[in-house]
Write an enzyme that holds these catalytic residues in place. Structure first.
Site, mmCIF file in Angstrom:
data_model
loop_
_atom_site.group_PDB
_atom_site.id
_atom_site.type_symbol
_atom_site.label_atom_id
_atom_site.label_comp_id
_atom_site.label_asym_id
_atom_site.label_seq_id
_atom_site.Cartn_x
_atom_site.Cartn_y
_atom_site.Cartn_z
ATOM 1 N N ASP A 14 0.864 -1.169 0.000
ATOM 2 C CA ASP A 14 0.000 0.000 0.000
ATOM 3 C C ASP A 14 0.908 1.228 0.000
ATOM 4 O O ASP A 14 1.779 1.349 0.853
ATOM 5 C CB ASP A 14 -0.833 -0.067 1.305
ATOM 6 C CG ASP A 14 -1.911 0.993 1.329
ATOM 7 O OD1 ASP A 14 -2.129 1.642 0.297
ATOM 8 O OD2 ASP A 14 -2.527 1.152 2.398
ATOM 9 N N GLU A 48 -2.611 -0.018 -4.390
ATOM 10 C CA GLU A 48 -2.692 -1.034 -3.352
ATOM 11 C C GLU A 48 -2.928 -2.387 -4.015
ATOM 12 O O GLU A 48 -3.727 -2.482 -4.942
ATOM 13 C CB GLU A 48 -3.922 -0.680 -2.503
ATOM 14 C CG GLU A 48 -3.972 -1.234 -1.142
ATOM 15 C CD GLU A 48 -5.338 -0.922 -0.511
ATOM 16 O OE1 GLU A 48 -5.690 -1.623 0.410
ATOM 17 O OE2 GLU A 48 -6.028 -0.003 -0.972
#
Lengths: 372, 426
Positions: free
Chosen positions: B44, B138
């Site tokens: 992320d 992500e």
């Protein structure tokens, strides 16, 4: 109110009536059936506000009266009673309960006042004519499969019925379409139907009506106005609102210049379509037809499943055509063809195609090809 | 290997006695007994949009930066400086500015972020084909079986990836490494920003037990409150109930609650997890009640969804209209189409009556449209007996798309996208 009736007679009538009642209702009274005992007769009424059914059945009425009780519950009770039972139905003194007794079973149901039950009132239905039950069954069967379920074009959610003329001879026409296929049925115009306005009979009314006339041999009295239609036969009266909308100009959709005529053995064709379509993808259901001299090759393929082909003999002598159809739509039409031979009339691989029953000119089907 | 130096990527059999890497002297050591065997990761990027903006404008480096839409929008991303002041994503902009009045607010520039996101995705794909994107910045990665290819354990490949992202893209990201997706995602939150956290098979239960149930994917506000009412606040509370009981009580999600609480998640990393729907929405600068103005706002969204359908070669069989009222009530209205579509015109025509049914004087702050029940693009907009101009619509949109591709989006458009002048003056 107090009456006695044989279970089988009550069950049959209740079965007809409760079918109109929606399973889920926001207005409680619409879950109920109106139970009205009169002179030697019990009348049951159910409605969803658009469609109302009234059916009467002979009963031994001790005390006349009326109330309403939950339709599905009452039906379930009567269904589970033993065959041949005598059913006693009575309402409590204050009218808030309905008692159902048979043998040693006793049921008490909560009621709602009959005054709350929506009435259609007497409506003026100026157009009246009769149809033989077989004719009406045909009219429905030949068209209903093409009724659309799409909400946006709500005016397609029924069968369009109107008076027309073919070569100067008046006829009654029924049409349904969902944009992918169109079905048109025509029959000689019944007496009294001239000047009939074009009306769209909603899908639910069609479905209920078809169930109800399955066994009847009585002619069906049809009466209608521009907003309502009523079907009366035997001891049943079905009244429905009509769809308030304009049915599209379907004649424009039926091609007139298709010049390539293919004749197939309908049953062999339908079976081949059914077999080949096993392979086609769930979403598209596409089947490809390669039409050549004396021969059709049906094929289907999908990346997940593989491929299928089948050949059948046809009578055709024109140029080769490749065209794709939704197999389900082909089968729907094939099912309605009772004669041995189906006649498929094409223009080219991208234009609407006409299918007919060789032995029965009353029905015509238009099918839009798919890209394959 | 139980220790890895994130700076020089040297692998050590065990943790050194000092907190420094014996090879490079760096302090960024990761130690975990299962470090060599864990292969499922969640990556992320840290404050992605805000970080991209800071990267492109170094003057912003020490300032609180908020990326988000206008006066009325919400925070799409906040940098860590702004976060210290209480700004977080999805916070309405006015609240964010109240908390942090000196914040630099930047309008999101999605095309730029997408480009950066794609670049990072490509780097991930070099590590393993099993990359399951969750959003633009992500993704889940499954690195099982890549040791021989990359000459090292997944942990090392991931540390190397983080270094590459910093060096070549100029952004930082955080990694959660574990043995399934649920725990990998939980892990990536532990050590943010620029983090690298590991949850192993042996320590999963102990790690999860004191955590609030809200960390379980699928447990939102409503379910959390329900659980709380039933005396379930932490994962440890879940562990005390058996699975059958949880299923009986909460339905299908009960099973997930029970399994996730035990650190079990058998969902594979699915690289082709196809989109279930494609949608676009916009929050207005001021609340809107006028149906004509709402329709004018709807049209460009239809075009946006249509463009994305066409680009991904998909077609939607369902259309969903989304509205949020001035008092934050969410309304959705759906329709099933007769045929799957990728045309903006068809989406618009289906949504129009839905909107007209709702825009009866109420004020709205947001409108959105989505195409649902996605099918393959080849099934889009088949010829229809009753809609002979459908082919023509498709050609019109193709022509518009072609003009826009050459001359930009503003070069051509349909008139219905223009806000009526009378309404604009109001």
């Amino acid at each position: 109110m107090k009456l006695t009736i044989e279970r089988a007679a009550l069950l049959k009538t209740l079965a007809h009536v409760q079918s109109v009642v929606e399973r889920r209702n926001t207005i409680p009274i619409l879950s109920n059936v109106l139970v009205d005992a009169g002179d030697g007769e019990l009348a049951l009424t159910a409605t969803d506000m658009d469609l109302t059914i009234v059916e009467t059945v002979a009963a031994e009425v001790a005390t006349a009266g009326a109330t309403t009780a939950p339709a599905h519950t009452l039906y379930d009770i009567v269904r589970k009673l033993p065959e041949g039972a005598q059913v006693e139905i009575s309402s409590s003194g204050d009218g808030t309960q309905l008692m159902v007794k048979a043998g040693r079973s006793v049921f008490t149901l909560a009621t709602l006042p009959k005054e709350d039950f929506p009435t259609t009132g007497e409506v003026d239905l100026p157009h009246e004519f009769r149809l033989a039950s077989l004719e009406l069954r045909n009219l429905i069967d030949r068209t209903r499969f093409a009724i659309s379920t799409e909400e946006t074009r709500y005016y397609l959610n029924g069968i369009y019925v109107h008076a027309s003329e073919v070569d100067g001879v008046p006829c009654l026409r029924a049409v349904a379409t969902d944009g992918h296929r169109l079905a048109r049925f025509e029959m000689p115009l019944p007496e009294g139907a001239s000047g009939l306005p074009g009306v769209i009979v909603p899908r639910k009314a069609v479905a209920e009506l078809r169930k109800l006339i399955e066994e009847t041999e009585d002619p069906i009295a049809v009466s209608l106005s521009e907003t309502k239609v009523r079907f009366a036969f035997g001891k049943t009266v079905l009244t429905s609102k009509l769809i308030d909308g304009t049915f599209p100009d379907y004649e424009r959709v039926i091609p007139s210049g298709n010049d390539k005529v293919v004749e197939v053995d309908c049953q062999a064709f339908a079976q081949a379509v059914d077999r080949v379509s096993t392979i086609s993808s769930e979403k598209s259901r596409a089947v490809k037809l390669v039409i050549e001299n004396g021969n059709i090759t049906l094929s289907a393929s999908s990346p997940e499943n593989g491929t299928a082909t089948e050949e059948i003999e046809i009578s055709y002598g024109g140029p080769g055509i490749e065209i794709g159809f939704n197999s389900r739509y082909l089968l729907d039409i094939a099912q309605q063809i009772e004669g041995d031979a189906a006649e498929i009339t094409l223009a080219d691989g991208a234009s609407p195609t006409i299918v007919r029953d060789r032995a029965d000119p009353s029905a015509l089907y238009v099918l839009m090809p798919m890209r394959v | 290997m139980s220790t890895l130096c994130r700076s020089c990527l040297v692998a050590l059999p065990e943790a050194p006695s000092t907190a420094r890497c014996p090879a490079c002297g760096g302090r960024r050591l990761i130690s975990h007994p299962e470090l060599e065997t864990l292969a499922v990761a969640h990556i992320d990027c840290d404050a992605f949009y805000a970080s991209v903006e800071k990267r492109d404008n170094p003057e912003l480096r020490d300032k609180p930066v908020i990326v988000g839409g206008g006066r009325r929008g919400v925070v799409a991303a906040a940098c860590y400086v702004a976060r210290l002041r209480g700004v977080r994503s999805a916070l309405p902009m006015f609240q964010a500015l109240k908390a942090c009045p000196d914040a630099v607010v930047i309008r999101p520039e999605m095309a730029k972020y997408q480009k950066v996101g794609r670049r990072i995705r490509e780097m991930m794909m070099e590590l393993t084909p099993l990359v399951e994107p969750l959003s633009i910045d992500e993704a889940f990665l499954d690195l099982s079986g890549t040791e021989a290819v990359h000459g090292g354990a997944p942990a090392r490949s991931l540390a190397n990836l983080l270094q590459r992202i910093e060096r070549e893209v100029g952004l930082t990201a955080s990694v959660g490494l574990s043995f399934n997706k649920f725990l990998a995602k939980v892990a990536s939150e532990i050590d943010k920003p620029r983090g690298f956290a590991v949850i192993g098979r042996a320590d999963a239960q102990a790690f999860l037990a004191p955590k609030p149930v809200g960390i379980i994917w699928g447990v939102g506000k409503v379910l959390r409150q329900t659980l709380e009412r039933d005396g379930i606040v932490t994962i440890a509370d879940l562990l005390r109930r058996d699975e059958a009981d949880l299923i009986a009580r909460y339905g299908a999600i009960g099973q997930r609650l029970s399994r996730f609480a035990r650190g079990q998640d058998d969902r594979p990393v699915d690289p082709v997890a196809p989109a279930k729907s494609i949608s676009a929405e916009t929050t207005f600068d001021g609340d809107i009640a006028d149906p004509a103005v709402l329709l004018a706002q709807l049209w460009p969204l239809c075009e946006k969804v249509s463009r994305r359908l066409k680009r991904s070669e998909k077609a939607g069989h369902g259309v969903t209209l989304k509205l949020k009222t001035a008092d934050f009530k969410l309304l959705t209205r759906s329709r099933r189409l007769s045929d799957p579509t990728c045309l903006a015109e068809t989406l618009y025509r289906a949504a129009q009556p839905l909107l007209e049914g709702e825009a009866t004087g109420r004020k709205f702050r947001l409108i959105g449209i989505g195409a649902a029940d996605l099918v393959d693009g080849t099934l889009a907009d088949p010829p229809n007996l009753l809609d002979p101009d459908r082919d023509q619509q498709a050609r019109v949109e193709k022509a518009i798309d072609a003009v826009r591709a050459r001359l930009g989006d503003a070069a051509i458009g349909k008139g219905r996208g223009l806000v009526p002048r009378v309404a604009r003056r109001r």
